[in-house]
Structures are given as structure tokens and as C-alpha cells.
Design an enzyme around this catalytic site. Sequence first.
Site, PDB file in Angstrom:
ATOM      1  N   VAL A   5       0.808  -1.219   0.080  1.00 21.12           N
ATOM      2  CA  VAL A   5       0.099  -0.141  -0.004  1.00 21.12           C
ATOM      3  C   VAL A   5       1.070   1.256   0.153  1.00 21.12           C
ATOM      4  O   VAL A   5       0.705   2.124  -0.933  1.00 21.12           O
ATOM      5  CB  VAL A   5      -0.883   0.022   1.105  1.00 21.12           C
ATOM      6  CG1 VAL A   5      -1.725   1.455   1.312  1.00 21.12           C
ATOM      7  CG2 VAL A   5      -1.928  -1.242   1.159  1.00 21.12           C
TER       8      VAL A   5
ATOM      9  N   ASP B 211      10.676   3.450   6.120  1.00 22.30           N
ATOM     10  CA  ASP B 211      10.241   1.802   6.658  1.00 22.30           C
ATOM     11  C   ASP B 211      11.262   1.394   7.602  1.00 22.30           C
ATOM     12  O   ASP B 211      12.554   1.821   7.648  1.00 22.30           O
ATOM     13  CB  ASP B 211      10.274   1.084   5.323  1.00 22.30           C
ATOM     14  CG  ASP B 211       9.435  -0.473   5.601  1.00 22.30           C
ATOM     15  OD1 ASP B 211       8.476  -0.437   5.026  1.00 22.30           O
ATOM     16  OD2 ASP B 211      10.047  -1.265   6.602  1.00 22.30           O
TER      17      ASP B 211
ATOM     18  N   THR C 191      -2.119  -4.390   9.623  1.00 24.13           N
ATOM     19  CA  THR C 191      -2.896  -4.497  10.716  1.00 24.13           C
ATOM     20  C   THR C 191      -3.445  -5.895  10.707  1.00 24.13           C
ATOM     21  O   THR C 191      -4.498  -6.051  10.255  1.00 24.13           O
ATOM     22  CB  THR C 191      -3.928  -3.526  10.960  1.00 24.13           C
ATOM     23  OG1 THR C 191      -4.504  -3.405   9.532  1.00 24.13           O
ATOM     24  CG2 THR C 191      -3.559  -2.035  11.238  1.00 24.13           C
TER      25      THR C 191
ATOM     26  N   CYS D 276      -6.466  -8.984   3.348  1.00 24.85           N
ATOM     27  CA  CYS D 276      -7.630  -8.115   3.535  1.00 24.85           C
ATOM     28  C   CYS D 276      -8.754  -9.083   3.941  1.00 24.85           C
ATOM     29  O   CYS D 276      -9.309  -9.109   5.194  1.00 24.85           O
ATOM     30  CB  CYS D 276      -8.165  -7.402   2.387  1.00 24.85           C
ATOM     31  SG  CYS D 276      -6.833  -6.228   1.646  1.00 24.85           S
TER      32      CYS D 276
ATOM     33  N   ARG E 150       0.274 -14.234   1.794  1.00 29.65           N
ATOM     34  CA  ARG E 150      -0.328 -14.129   3.166  1.00 29.65           C
ATOM     35  C   ARG E 150      -1.676 -14.842   3.161  1.00 29.65           C
ATOM     36  O   ARG E 150      -2.528 -14.557   2.338  1.00 29.65           O
ATOM     37  CB  ARG E 150      -0.302 -12.620   3.372  1.00 29.65           C
ATOM     38  CG  ARG E 150       0.955 -11.952   3.933  1.00 29.65           C
ATOM     39  CD  ARG E 150       0.908 -10.524   3.908  1.00 29.65           C
ATOM     40  NE  ARG E 150       0.527  -9.722   2.911  1.00 29.65           N
ATOM     41  CZ  ARG E 150       0.505  -8.636   2.830  1.00 29.65           C
ATOM     42  NH1 ARG E 150       0.573  -7.763   4.114  1.00 29.65           N
ATOM     43  NH2 ARG E 150       0.463  -7.857   1.741  1.00 29.65           N
TER      44      ARG E 150
HETATM   45  N1  SAJ Z   1     -11.498 -15.109  -3.694  1.00 28.76           N
HETATM   46  C1  SAJ Z   1     -12.573 -16.013  -3.843  1.00 28.76           C
HETATM   47  N2  SAJ Z   1     -13.808 -15.962  -4.510  1.00 28.76           N
HETATM   48  C2  SAJ Z   1     -14.248 -14.708  -5.174  1.00 28.76           C
HETATM   49  C3  SAJ Z   1     -13.164 -13.740  -4.805  1.00 28.76           C
HETATM   50  C4  SAJ Z   1     -12.053 -13.828  -4.228  1.00 28.76           C
HETATM   51  O1  SAJ Z   1     -12.475 -17.114  -3.444  1.00 28.76           O
HETATM   52  O2  SAJ Z   1     -15.272 -14.595  -5.751  1.00 28.76           O
HETATM   53  C5  SAJ Z   1     -10.638 -15.462  -3.019  1.00 28.76           C
HETATM   54  C6  SAJ Z   1      -9.343 -15.055  -3.721  1.00 28.76           C
HETATM   55  O3  SAJ Z   1      -8.834 -16.404  -4.455  1.00 28.76           O
HETATM   56  C7  SAJ Z   1      -8.438 -14.779  -2.600  1.00 28.76           C
HETATM   57  C8  SAJ Z   1      -9.315 -14.071  -1.636  1.00 28.76           C
HETATM   58  O4  SAJ Z   1     -10.514 -14.391  -1.884  1.00 28.76           O
HETATM   59  O5  SAJ Z   1      -7.752 -15.898  -2.244  1.00 28.76           O
HETATM   60  C9  SAJ Z   1      -9.063 -12.598  -1.720  1.00 28.76           C
HETATM   61  O6  SAJ Z   1      -9.238 -12.254  -3.056  1.00 28.76           O
HETATM   62  P1  SAJ Z   1      -9.760 -10.572  -3.573  1.00 28.76           P
HETATM   63  O7  SAJ Z   1     -10.124 -10.552  -4.897  1.00 28.76           O
HETATM   64  O8  SAJ Z   1     -10.755 -10.095  -2.547  1.00 28.76           O
HETATM   65  O9  SAJ Z   1      -8.288  -9.970  -3.390  1.00 28.76           O
HETATM   66  P2  SAJ Z   1      -7.887  -9.010  -2.376  1.00 28.76           P
HETATM   67  O10 SAJ Z   1      -7.416  -9.583  -0.919  1.00 28.76           O
HETATM   68  O11 SAJ Z   1      -6.518  -8.236  -2.979  1.00 28.76           O
HETATM   69  O12 SAJ Z   1      -8.985  -7.917  -2.104  1.00 28.76           O
HETATM   70  C10 SAJ Z   1      -8.784  -6.636  -2.479  1.00 28.76           C
HETATM   71  C11 SAJ Z   1      -9.335  -5.729  -1.436  1.00 28.76           C
HETATM   72  N3  SAJ Z   1      -8.985  -4.337  -1.377  1.00 28.76           N
HETATM   73  C12 SAJ Z   1      -8.832  -3.867  -0.380  1.00 28.76           C
HETATM   74  O13 SAJ Z   1      -9.159  -4.331   0.788  1.00 28.76           O
HETATM   75  C13 SAJ Z   1      -8.504  -2.206  -0.485  1.00 28.76           C
HETATM   76  C14 SAJ Z   1     -10.966  -5.970  -1.410  1.00 28.76           C
HETATM   77  O14 SAJ Z   1     -11.666  -4.878  -1.079  1.00 28.76           O
HETATM   78  C15 SAJ Z   1     -11.398  -5.963  -3.157  1.00 28.76           C
HETATM   79  O15 SAJ Z   1     -12.750  -6.156  -3.067  1.00 28.76           O
HETATM   80  C16 SAJ Z   1     -10.531  -7.041  -3.748  1.00 28.76           C
HETATM   81  O16 SAJ Z   1      -9.084  -6.522  -3.789  1.00 28.76           O
HETATM   82  C17 SAJ Z   1     -11.010  -6.966  -5.217  1.00 28.76           C
HETATM   83  O17 SAJ Z   1     -12.400  -6.470  -5.648  1.00 28.76           O
HETATM   84  O18 SAJ Z   1     -10.504  -7.657  -5.940  1.00 28.76           O
END
Ligand code: SAJ
Length: 442
Positions: free
Chosen positions: A28, A47, A103, A279, A350
Site C-alpha cells: 500500500v 520503513d 494491521t 484483507c 499471506r
Molecule cells: N476469492 C474467492 N472468490 C471470489 C473472490 C475472491 O474465493 O469470488 C478469494 C481469492 O482467491 C483470494 C481471496 O478471496 O484468495 C481474496 O481475493 P480478493 O479478490 O478479494 O483480493 P484482495 O485480498 O486483494 O482484495 C482486495 C481488497 N481491496 C482492499 O481491501 C482495499 C478488496 O476490498 C477488493 O474487493 C478486492 O481486492 C477486489 O475487488 O479484487
Amino acid sequence: MKEGSQIKDEKIKMNDSKNVCVVGLGYVGLPLALLTREKGHQVTGLDINRETIEKLKQGLSPIKDKEIQDKLSLQNSSGTKIRFTSDMSMLQSAEIIIVCVPTPVDAEHKPNLRHLKSACQTIAYNIKPGQLVIIESTIFPGTMQEIVLPFFQKPDFNIGSDFFLAHCPERLDPGNKIFNIGNIPRVVGGITENCALKAKKFYQTLISAPVIKLSNIKAVETTKVVENTFRDVNIALVNELAIAFDTMGIDVLEVIKGASTKPFAFMAHFPGCGVGGHCIPVDPYYLIEKSREQGFNPRFLSMARQINDDMPLYTVQKTRRSLQQIGIMFEKARIAILGVSYKAGVDDIRESPALRIIEELQKEVFKLDIFDPYTPNKSTVSDLDSALQSKDCAILATNHPEFKDIEEKLSRHGIKVVIDGRNFLDKDKIIKLGMIYRGIGR
Ligand code: SAJ
């Protein structure tokens, strides 16, 4: 000041240029520091990790991200360098200090604010009159008032006039080529109205999308955890449906495709071998724990976390059953795990479900090879062919683009069972090639 939406890629006017310190240069903080510099502010990147600072001083990104690396290389050549340092006294010359430290939660899923508290302590030690401190880290409702503000309060040093405290939660989707740190709307709030307005004005110099000030800082803290909790519970819904459909021989992707034809009141999420990242599997606990502290037990949120957390084990059990059906017991099984990252196209492991799957398989299977092109240090082999060689089964745990169209390759290596943990591979082609296909809910 132009409204946020009118500011495109132009640099800000010189008199709007601020001296900004970004504390925490990870997924970030580093993109934020680069964007802040791009928009014409003077930026110091801070950092505590000296290895990170040394890499950045050489123009090398500590995280595997082409866009970040390109920007670092560009800023090196263009002379508009960010000053990278571990010297926290540099905080004293900043007008704005932005905190982007992790966090996480601990093993008991309790919020761990150790990094945030340490950063606040250091900033408070170096605080100067007039400084605006903004927390971007994800926090639970009440953190700013109850935990952050006390670090800065001292006699004759008043919030909202002598110093300013605001919260603007990070919104990043690593790997997203459409939505990036410069064009994702933001919500912002302050301990006082003055704090909120100062922070809003600053973010409007960075973000081309709207910067929305909410009426109070607790609403801002809660917004971020709610948007990620929303995602977690919706993923849990489709994960539970997938398990149910597995017992009924229904293809969950067909059903999601069908439900998505409804142009309103349905939002597609997809089942898989688990929910990883820093997240989605973390933020709901910030809401759960705060609710429990207040005497309310959010059963639904906790159940959703449990369902998602159980998906790696469900995937292992599905693997065991599928191999047993062709007479291969786990103790004789030779398995390839494809993917370790928590999601496609990133090197971040992570909370990755793949790690849980690997941990379970390592207890029992005869031979296990791991290949992820993004995380070589977590791989046991250096390429896909080596991973598939002499294996009975392949488990796809991360839908990296590098794993697209590998069906023939799987067949050539004599793979008998394909466990598609992300419903990413071509089911019909795998079956036509004579292999057993098992997805999550299909
Ligand atoms: N996942 C599923 N099914 C889904 C979507 C995701 O199993 O339909 C899994 C992914 O494989 C992964 C985990 O969930 O293991 C998280 O995936 P993610 O696409 O939510 O990716 P992140 O963790 O990078 O989430 C970020 C978040 N951004 C912030 O916190 C600022 C989240 O709010 C966003 O919604 C997300 O990106 C996004 O939209 O892709």
C-alpha cells in the site's frame, strides 16, 4: 481547488505541493509514495526494514510488481527521486504523515495493532505543530479515537488546531489493471471537521476519483471493514453452495452464470479452495472482535469466516476421495500443487489457502511437488513440467495466467486426477483427455 474528479494527470500547483512522509513501504505505502511524488509533492518514504530501504535506494522494488518497478526505475532516471530512509527523525520536516503499516490478526484471530501503535509512538515522539497525520491502515471502529489519538495528546497541544488526525482507509486491488491507487474513490474522516477537511483536500490532489468525507471518523473506519466483510460473506455463500452442489452433481459455475443474467440484486462471487490475502480473511475479524467487545456476538460473520477457512481442508478431502476412487491411497500418492500465491498474478502468500493445503498433504502423501512462477522460494521445482513429472494428481490452487490451457500438458504427463481449486481449467477438455476432473462445486 478543482473537485477531485476534474484532476486528471496534471501535476498540482506548486503552492499546493506538500512535504509528505509515507510510513510503511509495502503493497500500500509504496504505490502511495510513488503516486504522491508523481502528483508533485515532496516525498520521503520511511520503513523500519533496512533491506527494503536499501533495495528502494537502488531503484529496486521489494515487491514483485512490474508497474511499481517501472515507476521506481523512471523516477530514478528523471531525478524526481523519493527519499527512502529508516531515519524516523525525517518525520519532523513533514507537513503530512501517512501511515500504511500492516494491521493483521494473531493466531486467535484477534486484531494485532502492534505495528500501528509502534508507528504512532514514533510519530508522536517527532510530532511538530501543524502536522497532519493520516492513518490508511485498516482498523476497527473506534481505533482512531481510543487508540491513536492518545499517543498525540499532551497539554497545550490541541487536536484540530495544533495538529490534525485523519483516517483514509487504503483501497487497493493488487494486480487490478483497471482500478489503481490513483482512480479508486476514497472515504475520509477526521477527529475534528478541520482534520477531515485537510485530509480531503490532500487526497483530492492525488486521486482522480471522488474523495468522500463522511460525517464522523468511526463511519470511515467501519466502511473499510464492511466492504471486505461483504466480500467474505458472499464468498462463503458460494463456497457453501458449491459443497451442496457437489452432493447434487450441479455445476456451480452454470448456476452463477444463470443467476448473473438477472440485471439487478445479484452479485457474482466464485467458490474456491479458500480465501487468502491480507484483507478479506482478516478484516472481518476487526468487526467481529469489536462487536464481541461491545457484548454482541456476530454469528453470521463468524460462520462465514469458518466456512471459508474450511475450504482448504475440503479441497484436501476431495483430493483424497478422488484418488481413492482409482485405488491410489494418499500414502502412495504423488501430487503436484500448482500455485501458492493467495490470488492470480501476485507474489503475496499471506493467508494463502495453498499453504494450508500443502501443510495437510505433507502429513500424508508420498511425493509432493510445488510450483508457483510468482513465488519461486515456495516452490520445490522451477517449472511446470518438473512439477507434473511422474505425478498421479495435480491440484490447481492459484489461477495464475501461466496455468491457462495446460490441459494437454497434464495429459501428456499422465496426470489421472485434476483438482481445480479455482474452477479455472477446461473441465470438458480434461474429461475428453481421459482424466478425472474435480472442481469446487463442479
Ligand atoms: N476469492 C474467492 N472468490 C471470489 C473472490 C475472491 O474465493 O469470488 C478469494 C481469492 O482467491 C483470494 C481471496 O478471496 O484468495 C481474496 O481475493 P480478493 O479478490 O478479494 O483480493 P484482495 O485480498 O486483494 O482484495 C482486495 C481488497 N481491496 C482492499 O481491501 C482495499 C478488496 O476490498 C477488493 O474487493 C478486492 O481486492 C477486489 O475487488 O479484487
